[in-house]
Every structure is written in C-alpha cells, then in structure tokens.
Design a protein around this motif. Structure first.
Motif, mmCIF file in Angstrom:
data_model
loop_
_atom_site.group_PDB
_atom_site.id
_atom_site.type_symbol
_atom_site.label_atom_id
_atom_site.label_comp_id
_atom_site.label_asym_id
_atom_site.label_seq_id
_atom_site.Cartn_x
_atom_site.Cartn_y
_atom_site.Cartn_z
ATOM 1 N N LYS A 57 0.873 -1.181 0.000
ATOM 2 C CA LYS A 57 0.000 0.000 0.000
ATOM 3 C C LYS A 57 0.904 1.223 0.000
ATOM 4 C CE LYS A 57 -3.398 -2.392 2.900
ATOM 5 N NZ LYS A 57 -4.068 -2.382 4.226
ATOM 6 N N GLU A 58 1.287 1.687 -1.159
ATOM 7 C CA GLU A 58 2.339 2.700 -1.266
ATOM 8 C C GLU A 58 1.981 4.029 -0.602
ATOM 9 O OE1 GLU A 58 4.079 3.218 -5.049
ATOM 10 O OE2 GLU A 58 4.481 1.091 -5.347
ATOM 11 N N ASP A 59 0.694 4.265 -0.365
ATOM 12 C CA ASP A 59 0.301 5.521 0.277
ATOM 13 C C ASP A 59 0.359 5.437 1.800
ATOM 14 O OD1 ASP A 59 -1.741 3.695 0.402
ATOM 15 O OD2 ASP A 59 -3.348 5.161 0.137
ATOM 16 N N LYS A 60 0.748 4.272 2.312
ATOM 17 C CA LYS A 60 0.806 4.074 3.763
ATOM 18 C C LYS A 60 2.247 4.224 4.245
ATOM 19 C CE LYS A 60 -0.372 0.780 7.433
ATOM 20 N NZ LYS A 60 -0.871 -0.585 7.737
ATOM 21 N N THR A 61 2.503 5.263 5.039
ATOM 22 C CA THR A 61 3.846 5.521 5.565
ATOM 23 C C THR A 61 4.099 4.691 6.822
ATOM 24 O OG1 THR A 61 3.753 7.784 4.720
ATOM 25 C CG2 THR A 61 5.433 7.305 6.369
#
Length: 697
Positions: A298-302
């Motif tokens: 989930k690339e938008d999850k830091t």
C-alpha cells in the motif's frame, strides 16, 4: 541491548581529494589498537586503500569500512573517496551513516569537492564535526579555514580546540600541539610513540589570552544551546565540563553547529582528541530519528522503524562487492535483529532472499574472524546469500514489510566505446561488465549490436580509466578502447502547438485519430521530461484510448530526442485536444497520432543540443594565473570568480566537459607542477551550433 546501541557510532570520513582522509583513518586504527603499525598512503600500506589501483595512484577509489573501539564506544568508520568521479561512494555511505568527520587541509582550506560532500551531508541530514588537518604544512592557516566554513558551506563552526603554532619545524612558530578549550589544557603528542603518548599541561602564559578569547566564543554557542549553562553564566559560576559537552553534542546532533578540532594525522597530533570527540558529539543510532518508508503493498501508507532490536527487521543495501563464493552485500541494519541462515524479503524486487552468512567488515573484505550468528539494529555488516537485491534496495522482515527510500545517484557524463579483440572474449566481457554494474551504480554498459561494440559510461575520465585498467589488468581481457565522448542531452528552444494525425487504411478499416499537443521548454533544461494529460473531461475519448495516447508520448520522450537520440530533458509535453471518428479510432490509431505529434512538436519547437558543463576550480600561485585563465578561456570557459587563499589564488570557472579532456595534465604543464585543479558536474548548456549540426547531417 539498548545500552550497546547507545555506544555505537556509525561515521564517515569525507573531504576533498588529498585532505588526508585515509591518513586520518589509518592513524585512528593505530591509536585505538586495532592495528600495530601505521599504514602510509605514499607507501601503499594502508588498510582501507587495498586495491592495486588505489595503491598505485595514492588515492581512495572505493569506500571501505573499518571497526575499532575507543573509550567504550564501538566505531564503524567508512573511509570515502575525495575525487568527484567517485562521488557515488560518498553518496551511498552518507545515506546509511549517523555522523561524519569532515576533513579540511589547513593549507588548501574549503575546496570544490569539500562543498560537494558538505551538500551531500546536508541532503541526508548527517551531523558532522570538522577536523582541520595538515597543521604542520607550509602555509597552514587554522583561522582562515575556520572562517571559510560559514560563508562557503553555510555551517556554523565552533572551535573546541585551537593549534599551538602552525607550519613545519623550520618556521618561527611550528605546529607542536593543540589547546583543549573545554578543559583549558595544552596537549602535546609524543613523536617517539607516534602520537600514542599525550602530555597534558597547563597552557603557557603567552598563549592564555588567545585561548580564553576562543573559549569565550565556544561558550557563547553553549549558552544558546543550554539553559543550564546560561543560568550558571548569569550567576557568575563556572560552567562544568559535562554541561559544555552535552550542549555541544545537542547542537551537533541538531545540526545547528559543527565542533572544530585540528591536528596533523600524519604525525598523530590531535587524532586521539578527534576520536574522543566522535564519542562526545556525534550521534548513536538511538539519537537519530526513526527511519521512514512505506508499505510495499500500500504505497500511500507511511511506516517507521525505530532503532530497536525488538522492532521488525529492516535494512538497506548500500554496496555490493561481487565474489565467486557469493556477492558480498553491505547493509545498514535500522531495526530488529538479523540472524544467519534466515529468510528476508526484498520489496524492490518482490523476492525473498536467503541470509546464508553474516560477517563483520574490515576494509573492503570480510573480517577473517568476523563471522557472527546475529546482528542487531544500528550495525553495519556484510551479508552473503541474497541474489536479486541491488544497491539502494531494502531487506526486511517477510511478514512486517517496509520499503525504505533508495539512493539516488548522479547521471553519467562521459562514454566510451569498447569491443573485445576476439570473439572468444565477448561472453567473458559481458559477464565482467555485468559484475562491475552491480558493484558501481554510476557505471553503465550498453551493447550496440549494429556496431558490435559496447558503450560504457561513467562519471569522468578517471572513472573510465580505472574501469579500463580493471578490465585489462584485473580480469585479463583483451579489449579495444576508443576515444571518450561526452554524454549530450537534447531539449527544445521554443514552444509549438501541433496536431498529430493518423489517417491510414488498414485492410478494410480506415484508421483515424487527431491529437493536439503543446511542446514547451522547462525553466531547468536538465529536469526530467514532463508529460501531462490536459484532454477535456467531456471529450468523447474512451479511457483506454486516452491512456494509450499519453503512454505513447511518455515512451517517445523516454526514447530520446530528434537530433541523435540523446536523452530528452527540460521539456513539457501537454495533450490538450483530440478528434475521433465513430469507426477506426482505436488505441493503435491514437498511438500513431501521438508519435506523429511528438516528432512534429519537437521539430517545430526547435531541437537544442545540450552539453554537460563542469565547475572547475584551479588553485595556483599568482605567477601562473594569467596563463591558466587564458587557457580556460580558449576552452570556452566562463570565469566565475577568483579569490586569494593564503599564498595561492583560486580560479573558479564553468567549462564544457568536451573541452576539458586532459585538463589536469595541462594545468601541471602550464604551472610547472605547482597548480592543481578539480572538477564537478554543474549542469547543462546549449552546445555550439556546429556541434548540433554535426549530428544533423
């Protein structure tokens, strides 16, 4: 475990070429007891410069890692090159370090590559201390170098030591020791023990006024950093030693100050206090912020990982050394524990990797006695077993995944055609070049099947020269080398609005598409190409066709410009209108129309050839300045400025790389060997019209 991490110092030695980085490293190894004899760069006996090419040239080419203990601290030290052609070695090391020692020559001061490595440290938020080396050299000037750090580098130096004398033994006031401004003591280093024995005495009366003046400047910085110190000062109380050290440590870690020390690494003067300063002022892994990344699923999850053995494992691959028994992967462990004979995940390649062996590193090799069962957060080590990861990739827990920011390297500026002398060497050459690419991220090799040649690219003349020697000497290949050529780019000089068309008969179908495209230059000619979808939302264009048109523009932009297919940069391409027919307007038609618009748009906007420009710095005695400036002007260089540094004059110029082949030899010839030069990439500028025309016809 956390107390052990608190005592780890992951540091690098960074500087301009010939400032004495490797000599500092060697002296640290000797004085810490990690080795029994001091290695000498000029004798080719250093631990870190163990490659034949390094020993022959007397410079560092490959970064090396050494480990030693000093006053309860465990220090992992990376010695880095100073030559700009090998700046990738500095880049990858700074990416994984917690702190750095910046070395300046007391004679030459802040030089061109000093500015480059300082900027690199700024980019990776690396706290640093400063060591002004070579105080025993003719022309050494501590105060001049100290005063250059703020205006030229944007730093805030705070002296914690000052030299007693400066220059060689034959001058009136030779360098003979340092004054510790924290303890107000005079430190002398016994030459018979090569600096191991340190004599601490009271400061002589004739030096006390100067010492108190410098100490007051140091305390002013301490008062800003520590409320306790300020309160004591306002009450007229003496500020304790530990309060001073804690305040300076705080400022150093926050990067608001840089503690400054001095000495002569060649003679062991001032190196022991430097090692103590590493422990006092530079951060442990626990003093650094948690490393951040993102969830690869989930690339938008830091995500974040603290430097804690109890956290999920995460590490970054920062260097790969190919070996017959399995490539050596140098990694920095940011969190968790890594065990031998375990499995980890590489999110960049979406592959699971084996960890067959774990080793401590000495210089550029595995430490003979350094194989270990496990290592934890904060350490730097060598892993054998991975097969897919490359430099800059993440290794992490197979269940708790994270992808850390990678390492960005500069583009190559110089290329050369090579080919094997006989067909029997072709396969071996391919294998060796693939191995060198794994080892060096700034080295590229692309085969040109039409010419039967391979184009190798690097960061400069010296970089390609080292590659040549490795191919012939280290690997025994018979290879032809052709003249180097610069890596041009292409852009556009103006704007254009073009309609690309497709109007073809394909069997029984009449294909049709119209795509309106605007091409314009970006302000930065070296910036990546930008392709935008400005097609109106209400246009009658299905999503798959729209996507195909924009994708075609991006692919064409990635394929290069019109003059000679050089990489395209500094261009904005916008698709803003389209026209379709009920039949024959499909993805293929719009790809053809997009390709047509791309070619016509670039041609109408005026293709421009860009050549790489170098920032050149020449340090010369005044007597040779006229000839050197004249030579630079003949090379189409723009003189950006001149300044006096001690007895030398420094010329700064911006010159096309094409004109600078063999320049270091020319400088030596014009100055009877008394001037020196350095270069670093500056950017790109429009090439002369005749150069562009040569590619057109």
């Amino acid at each position: 475990m956390s107390s052990d991490i608190q005592k780890i110092r992951n540091i690098g030695i960074i500087a301009h070429i010939d400032a004495g980085k490797t000599t500092v490293t060697e002296r640290m190894l000797f004085l810490s007891g990690a080795k029994h004899r001091v290695g000498r760069v000029d004798h080719g006996t250093t631990d870190t410069d163990d490659d034949p090419e390094e020993q022959e040239r007397g410079i560092t080419i490959f970064s090396a890692c050494v480990k030693f203990d000093w006053k309860d601290n465990h220090i992992n030290l990376l010695d880095t090159p100073g030559h700009v052609d090998f700046t990738a070695e500095v880049e990858r090391c700074l990416r994984v370090l917690d702190g750095a020692v910046v070395v300046f020559s007391a004679r030459e001061g802040v030089e061109a590559q000093s500015e480059t490595v300082w900027r690199q440290a700024d980019r990776y938020n690396v706290p640093r201390i400063v060591f002004i080396n070579k105080m025993d050299r003719e022309g050494a000037d501590f105060e001049s170098v100290f005063n250059d750090i703020q205006p030229r580098l944007g730093g805030r130096p705070v002296a914690v030591e000052i030299p007693v004398g400066q220059g060689p033994a034959h001058v009136n006031n030779p360098f003979r020791g340092v004054i510790d401004l924290i303890d107000l003591k005079f430190l002398e280093f016994d030459p018979e023990t090569e600096g191991k024995q340190v004599k601490e005495t009271d400061i002589p009366d004739e030096l006390m006024d100067d010492a108190l003046l410098w100490r007051e400047q140091m305390l002013e910085a301490v008062y800003e950093l520590s409320e306790d110190a300020m309160a004591l000062a306002m009450e007229g109380e003496e500020v304790p030693r530990q309060v001073i050290i804690q305040a300076l440590r705080k400022g150093c870690i926050e990067q608001t100050i840089q503690p400054v020390l001095c000495g002569s690494a060649l003679h062991g003067i001032g190196v022991q206090p430097l090692m103590t300063a590493v422990g006092h002022f530079l951060p442990s892994p626990l003093d650094r912020p948690a490393v951040e990344g993102f969830d690869p699923k989930k690339e938008d999850k830091t995500l974040a990982r603290n430097p804690d053995p109890k956290e999920p494992f995460s590490a970054l691959v920062f260097k790969i050394l190919p070996a017959k028994t399995g490539d050596n992967y140098w990694i920095r462990i940011y969190s968790g524990v890594l065990k031998q004979n375990s499995r980890v995940y590489c999110p960049n390649r979406d592959k699971k990797e084996n960890v067959a062996q774990l080793w401590q590193i000495h210089a550029s090799k595995k430490d003979r006695d350094g194989q270990t069962e496990s290592l934890a957060a904060g350490d730097i080590c060598c892993v054998i077993g991975p097969r897919f990861a490359i430099t800059g990739d993440t290794l992490c827990d197979t269940k708790e995944m994270i992808e850390l920011p990678s390492i960005k390297f500069a583009d190559t500026v110089l290329s050369m055609a090579i080919e094997p002398e006989n067909t029997g060497d072709r396969k071996k050459l391919e294998e060796v070049l693939a191995m060198l690419r794994r080892q060096d991220p700034t080295f590229q090799a692309v085969e040109n099947e039409e010419l039967g040649q391979t184009i190798i690219s690097g960061m400069g003349e010296l970089h390609l020269e080292v590659i040549q020697h490795r191919l012939t000497r280290d690997f025994g290949l018979n290879v032809k080398f052709y003249k180097p050529r610069v890596n041009y780019r292409e852009t556009v000089g103006g704007k254009s609005d073009i309609v690309g068309a497709c109007n073809r008969q394909m069997g029984a179908t009449q294909m049709f598409a119209r795509l309106s495209v605007r091409v314009s230059p970006l302000e930065d000619s070296s910036a990546p190409v930008q392709v935008f979808d400005r097609l109106p939302a209400d246009i009658n264009l299905p999503g798959d066709i729209r996507h195909a048109a924009i994708e075609e523009l991006r692919e064409r932009a990635a394929g290069g410009g019109l003059l000679a297919g050089f990489p395209l940069s500094g261009v904005r391409i916008e698709a803003y209108d389209a026209e379709t027919h009920e039949e024959g307007s499909d993805e293929v038609a719009f790809r053809i129309a997009a390709g047509d618009a791309f070619d016509k748009g670039l041609q109408a906007a005026g293709p421009v050839l860009l050549e790489p420009v170098m920032k050149v710095e020449v340090t010369t005695p005044e007597d040779y300045m006229g000839e050197l400036v004249g030579d630079l002007q003949q090379r189409r260089a723009l003189i950006a400025g001149t300044e006096t540094r001690g007895a030398m004059t420094v010329i700064t110029a911006h010159a096309p790389l094409k004109e600078m082949f063999g320049y270091s030899s020319a400088v030596r010839s014009l100055s009877q060997g008394r001037a020196g030069s350095s270069m670093e990439p500056l950017g790109y500028q429009a090439a002369p019209k005749e150069d562009a025309e040569a590619f057109m016809y």
